[in-house]
Structure formats: C-alpha cells, structure tokens
Design a protein around this motif. Sequence first.
Motif, PDB file in Angstrom:
ATOM      1  N   VAL A  65       0.430  -1.242   0.175  1.00 35.68           N
ATOM      2  CA  VAL A  65       0.197  -0.084   0.399  1.00 35.68           C
ATOM      3  C   VAL A  65       0.862   1.204   0.516  1.00 35.68           C
ATOM      4  CG1 VAL A  65      -1.205   1.006   1.821  1.00 35.68           C
ATOM      5  CG2 VAL A  65      -1.963  -0.848   1.075  1.00 35.68           C
ATOM      6  N   LEU A  68       1.963   1.911  -2.958  1.00 38.26           N
ATOM      7  CA  LEU A  68       1.086   1.578  -4.562  1.00 38.26           C
ATOM      8  C   LEU A  68       0.945   2.991  -4.530  1.00 38.26           C
ATOM      9  CD1 LEU A  68      -0.535  -1.030  -3.988  1.00 38.26           C
ATOM     10  CD2 LEU A  68       0.211  -0.731  -6.261  1.00 38.26           C
ATOM     11  N   MET A  69       0.771   4.063  -2.900  1.00 35.86           N
ATOM     12  CA  MET A  69      -0.230   5.505  -3.074  1.00 35.86           C
ATOM     13  C   MET A  69       0.698   6.479  -3.781  1.00 35.86           C
ATOM     14  SD  MET A  69      -2.505   6.531  -1.362  1.00 35.86           S
ATOM     15  CE  MET A  69      -3.266   5.374  -0.072  1.00 35.86           C
ATOM     16  N   LEU A  77      -7.374   4.628  -6.092  1.00 33.92           N
ATOM     17  CA  LEU A  77      -6.301   4.119  -4.890  1.00 33.92           C
ATOM     18  C   LEU A  77      -8.220   3.526  -4.083  1.00 33.92           C
ATOM     19  CD1 LEU A  77      -3.228   3.159  -4.421  1.00 33.92           C
ATOM     20  CD2 LEU A  77      -4.881   1.642  -5.540  1.00 33.92           C
ATOM     21  N   ALA A  81     -11.259   1.000  -2.782  1.00 33.01           N
ATOM     22  CA  ALA A  81     -10.756   1.075  -1.100  1.00 33.01           C
ATOM     23  C   ALA A  81     -12.712   0.195  -0.176  1.00 33.01           C
ATOM     24  CB  ALA A  81      -9.664   1.387  -0.910  1.00 33.01           C
ATOM     25  N   CYS A 111      -9.117  -3.775   1.819  1.00 33.23           N
ATOM     26  CA  CYS A 111      -9.290  -2.422   1.578  1.00 33.23           C
ATOM     27  C   CYS A 111      -9.541  -1.649   2.486  1.00 33.23           C
ATOM     28  CB  CYS A 111     -11.151  -2.577   0.690  1.00 33.23           C
ATOM     29  SG  CYS A 111     -11.302  -3.706  -1.038  1.00 33.23           S
ATOM     30  N   PHE A 114      -5.795   0.232   2.780  1.00 28.87           N
ATOM     31  CA  PHE A 114      -5.380   2.177   2.028  1.00 28.87           C
ATOM     32  C   PHE A 114      -5.779   3.441   3.049  1.00 28.87           C
ATOM     33  CE2 PHE A 114      -5.975  -1.516  -1.550  1.00 28.87           C
ATOM     34  CZ  PHE A 114      -5.115  -0.884  -2.058  1.00 28.87           C
ATOM     35  N   GLY A 118      -3.383   6.903   3.257  1.00 28.64           N
ATOM     36  CA  GLY A 118      -4.376   7.202   2.089  1.00 28.64           C
ATOM     37  C   GLY A 118      -3.863   9.061   3.055  1.00 28.64           C
TER      38      GLY A 118
END
Length: 419
Positions: A65, A68-69, A77, A81, A111, A114, A118
């Motif tokens: 994560v 990916l972020m 994302l 999520a 999910c 994230f 995030g």
Amino acid sequence: MTKSRNLRWWIWALAAFFYFYEYLLRVSPNIMVPELMQAFNVNAGELGILVASFLAIYAPMQLPVGILMDRFGARLLLTFASLGCGIGAFVFALSNSIGQAFVGRILIGLCSSFAFVGMVYVCSHWFEKERRALLVGAANSISMLGAFAGGGPLSIMVQKIGWRSSLIFWAFIGIVLAAVIYFVIRKDTPHETDSKPASETPNTLFEGIKIFFTSVQNWINALVALLAYTVTTAVGGLWGVQFIQNAYGVRKEVASFAASMLFFGWMVGGPVMGFISDKLRNRKYIISLGVLGTLLAFAPIVYYTSMSIFWVYILIFLTGLFSASQLICFTFATEINPHRVKGASIAITNFLVAIGGTIVQPLIGYLLQSSANKNLKGAAQQFTLQNYKYALTVLPICLIAAWFLSLLLKDDGRKHQPF
C-alpha cells in the motif's frame, strides 16, 4: 493556487471520511459478539480469529500500500478501497457460514488497508509540515467518530433492525462514497505533473524497506506504536463490551457506549496531541507521556471493578485520549525517513501495528477460553470476571513495554522541507 488550496480540503475530508467508514466496519463486531457466536456457532477463540482476519490481511497489505500510494496516488486507490469495503460488508452480512464470513471480513480488511496510509499521504503531500500532525490528529478524530458510531449508536441500530440489516445499510454507504471520491479527487499533489519522477518507481518499496529495517529508531518507533495500540484494538475492537457488561453488571447498550468512550477519547486526543507535538517540536515527550497516561487510566478499569459505571466512562475516555499520542509515531516515521519513502515508512509502521492487533485479539480470546469451559461454543459460552482479568492482563504488560521503549526514541527537533 487558491483552487488548489480549496481542493486540498475536499481531498482531506474525503480521505478522513473513508477512514471514518472503515473504522466503523472494523470495530462493529465488538457489539455483535453474542450474535456472531450464535450465528456461526463458534467459541471465543474462533471468533477472535474471525475478527482478527481483518488485521491478518490488513497488516501485510501495508507493505504494498505504501508504494502503491507513492506511485498511483489517492484517487484511484481510495475509490477502489471504498467500493471493496462496501462489497465486503455485503458479503459478511449475508454469510450463512463461518467460511463466508471470513471472505467478507478479509475483503473489508484488504480494502481498509488503504485508509490510514491514504489519509497520512494526503496530509504529507498537500499540507505544510507545521500542520501535518494536527491534521493527522483531526482526521483520526473523524475516524474515531466512526469507531464511536460503531459502538453505542450501532448497538441501538442492531437492536432495532438486526446485525445483518445494519451492515447492509453501511455497505451501501461505502459504494456511494466510492463514487464521490472518484469524481471529486482529480489530482494527488498540489504540484502534480503528467509523469512521476524516477525516484518514485516501484523500487521505492524495496528502498523504503531497506531504509526502515536498517534503522534502530524506526524499529523502536514502530514497536512503541504497536504496543501502545493493543488496548484500542482489543478493548475497542472486540472484547470491551463483553468485559464491561460482566465486570460492572450493566446492560449491553450501556456497556457499548462505555466502550465507545475509548474512541471519543481518541477523537479529542488526536488533534490535542498533534497540536502540542507541533508546538513543542518534540515528538518523543508526547509519545512517552501518552503511553504512561494510557496505562494509569486503563489499569483501574480492569483491576478495580467496584467503581461506578460513571468512573468507568471517565477512565475509558482518558484511556482513549492518552492513546491518541500513538498517532505521533506515524508523523515521527515520516520525519526520520527520506521524503521519497514517506508512504513506505507510514505503511511499514502501520504494518507492524496491525500485526500486533492480529495477535492480541485472538490471544485474549484463547486466554479467556483457556481459563473457562473449553468445550462450550456459541450462545452457551460464558466467562467470569476472573477470566477477563486474567486475559486482559496482557494489555498493561504491553503498555509498560511501550513506555520503556519510548524513552529510547531520539528526537532532536529536526527541521524538514514543507513538502
């Protein structure tokens, strides 16, 4: 510039609300323990595993994560999520077997992984350093409002329409939120361009892992965060309502609101701790004092059970308020690591925190089971006050260890770039 400044508050609000939403789903089993044990015919240890399956997938997901972020940003994302959490809630609510329930719970955990990263990502990329700890704390307060709603208020909802219908309602909320996130968030940083710099390739994950795990301070900081969070994940996430009912002889609704005070304390403590930390420019002192305060507030709840429920409410609130100092560990993680691996440092720290939750929820369940009747399942399973005291003793031990480790943190008030 004005447009970007206005947009950042919308992005922050959506990231914070998704954190609110996933937290409500995360803690919802706390007020459904008898119903879930009966619906799936499981004992306390097995229920602990089911609920902790959220964290079992949430924890390892923190590693990808982060990168990916860093690589793809918040818009896509957080959209997927939120949608996934909604679908997971549907699956869990409609489950007729423990296997189906595991699928729903794992999808929600996958999910939800994230949400926190995030939210901190948005704070660290859209806002200047002087506001970050305060905004992380404020967003966490919103998430704790979700956790609070997943306690007493959700308990009333479950009483009125049942646990399955309640979760179906919240499943719809997740799907609607996904659509709003997709159409409102248009970019991921105030300086976004069409291409990412070379330093933000997937190799950042491996670089971040290397930097993180070769730093003693990263290890200490993460362990403090892990140990300090065990009270919240154990008491607020699963066993708190049943313990309070048993120890203080109150109705489920009263116990649910009492357990929810933990998150109300977090809601108040998040911005307060962040504000003080930003002003003092020293994260270590607030973390240490917060862990010590958590221990002093929580221990009487477990061991001095002759007090009135009023004082239980007060002490659980204070437990949550002081526990909010744990958030500063994440701000600290972004400040002792290079800018290009901010997302990775947040995620790895959160990964280790989630590992702690994965262990402590079923551990308490099995300690309960080992000190009670091991053969009973479902609605027939009963625990005594001594069973709970025995099982929950693991939490003060964790807090004592966290306090000693926090004294080893090194914070020199270092200055950083605004973004």
